[in-house]
Write a protein that holds these residues in place. Sequence first.
Motif, mmCIF file in Angstrom:
data_model
loop_
_atom_site.group_PDB
_atom_site.id
_atom_site.type_symbol
_atom_site.label_atom_id
_atom_site.label_comp_id
_atom_site.label_asym_id
_atom_site.label_seq_id
_atom_site.Cartn_x
_atom_site.Cartn_y
_atom_site.Cartn_z
ATOM 1 N N THR A 183 0.827 -1.203 0.000
ATOM 2 C CA THR A 183 0.000 0.000 0.000
ATOM 3 C C THR A 183 0.863 1.256 0.000
ATOM 4 O O THR A 183 0.551 2.246 -0.669
ATOM 5 N N ILE A 184 1.958 1.227 0.740
ATOM 6 C CA ILE A 184 2.885 2.365 0.771
ATOM 7 C C ILE A 184 3.461 2.609 -0.621
ATOM 8 O O ILE A 184 3.520 3.748 -1.106
ATOM 9 N N VAL A 185 3.883 1.529 -1.288
ATOM 10 C CA VAL A 185 4.438 1.647 -2.637
ATOM 11 C C VAL A 185 3.386 2.187 -3.603
ATOM 12 O O VAL A 185 3.644 3.089 -4.412
ATOM 13 N N PHE A 186 2.170 1.643 -3.518
ATOM 14 C CA PHE A 186 1.090 2.097 -4.392
ATOM 15 C C PHE A 186 0.786 3.574 -4.172
ATOM 16 O O PHE A 186 0.563 4.319 -5.139
ATOM 17 N N ALA A 187 0.780 4.020 -2.926
ATOM 18 C CA ALA A 187 0.464 5.414 -2.617
ATOM 19 C C ALA A 187 1.447 6.368 -3.290
ATOM 20 O O ALA A 187 1.058 7.421 -3.796
ATOM 21 N N VAL A 188 2.721 5.991 -3.313
ATOM 22 C CA VAL A 188 3.743 6.831 -3.953
ATOM 23 C C VAL A 188 3.497 6.908 -5.465
ATOM 24 O O VAL A 188 3.485 7.998 -6.052
ATOM 25 N N PHE A 189 3.281 5.761 -6.088
ATOM 26 C CA PHE A 189 3.014 5.736 -7.531
ATOM 27 C C PHE A 189 1.764 6.545 -7.863
ATOM 28 O O PHE A 189 1.754 7.345 -8.806
ATOM 29 N N TYR A 190 0.703 6.326 -7.103
ATOM 30 C CA TYR A 190 -0.577 6.976 -7.389
ATOM 31 C C TYR A 190 -0.493 8.487 -7.191
ATOM 32 O O TYR A 190 -1.107 9.258 -7.930
ATOM 33 N N GLY A 191 0.267 8.918 -6.199
ATOM 34 C CA GLY A 191 0.450 10.340 -5.970
ATOM 35 C C GLY A 191 1.117 11.020 -7.154
ATOM 36 O O GLY A 191 0.719 12.115 -7.572
ATOM 37 N N VAL A 192 2.123 10.364 -7.709
ATOM 38 C CA VAL A 192 2.828 10.908 -8.881
ATOM 39 C C VAL A 192 1.889 10.983 -10.090
ATOM 40 O O VAL A 192 1.864 11.977 -10.829
ATOM 41 N N ILE A 193 1.084 9.936 -10.294
ATOM 42 C CA ILE A 193 0.135 9.920 -11.407
ATOM 43 C C ILE A 193 -0.891 11.041 -11.261
ATOM 44 O O ILE A 193 -1.201 11.770 -12.222
ATOM 45 N N SER A 194 -1.422 11.216 -10.070
ATOM 46 C CA SER A 194 -2.451 12.229 -9.817
ATOM 47 C C SER A 194 -1.926 13.640 -10.053
ATOM 48 O O SER A 194 -2.660 14.528 -10.494
ATOM 49 N N TRP A 195 -0.642 13.856 -9.765
ATOM 50 C CA TRP A 195 -0.045 15.174 -9.977
ATOM 51 C C TRP A 195 -0.143 15.570 -11.456
ATOM 52 O O TRP A 195 -0.421 16.729 -11.787
ATOM 53 N N GLY A 196 0.056 14.610 -12.324
ATOM 54 C CA GLY A 196 0.008 14.891 -13.749
ATOM 55 C C GLY A 196 -1.371 15.303 -14.234
ATOM 56 O O GLY A 196 -1.502 15.973 -15.263
#
Length: 227
Positions: free
Chosen positions: A63-76
């Motif tokens: 979940t921690i790993v997913f949160a980092v990836f998803y945060g980067v995607i959402s920024w875009g």
Amino acid sequence: MKNRLRISLTRFEWALWLTSLAVVAGTALIFRSVDALSLIASLIGVTALIFVAKGHVLGQMLTIVFAVFYGVISWGFRYYGEVITYLGMTAPMALLALITWLRNPYKDSAEVAVRRLTGRQWALLLLLTAVVTGAFYFILRAMGNAALVISTLSITTSFLASYLTAMRSPYYALAYAANDVVLIVLWVIAALADISSIPMVACFLMFLLNDMYGFINWRRMEHAQQA
């Protein structure tokens, strides 16, 4: 400690996990508009959920790993609410949940001990949720966040889910299911403008199925542990 890290899935759980992976990956291939980061995040996310549904600490790690990836995607996509939610709340809360779950195993097994919240704890949760929701609505509005109302709802449901997960309550799954519905709407809006977002829609549809199973399994765990 060895028993607490042991991984064991039932046939249904294997089927649910593999189906989730296939739907997410298949959607990306069908539309041939694969955003590599979105696809990787989706695959990590559905994998995390099957282990969270079992009360296994690996779920919180992923979940921690997913949160980092998803945060980067959402920024875009200028979904700043999602960036704040996942990097500033979901990831830290998942770390807290990881620590809590490691400290509270059920009889030194791979399964976390389920906890029943008191009325006072529920009241505190609702109060904190109201404060967080109100504060972030104005913050996101000032930042010019896209889909302001939906993003605010996402923060509300994410906070509820993260808090309940750290508290080891079965109702974490219902809060995450509500969050999944919000995010499905959010990414459908994005997909209308950019077809590469469709795998994220498929991702959260699979999240919804996994979270519903999570609630059923955690209730089963709760009854078994009490017995």
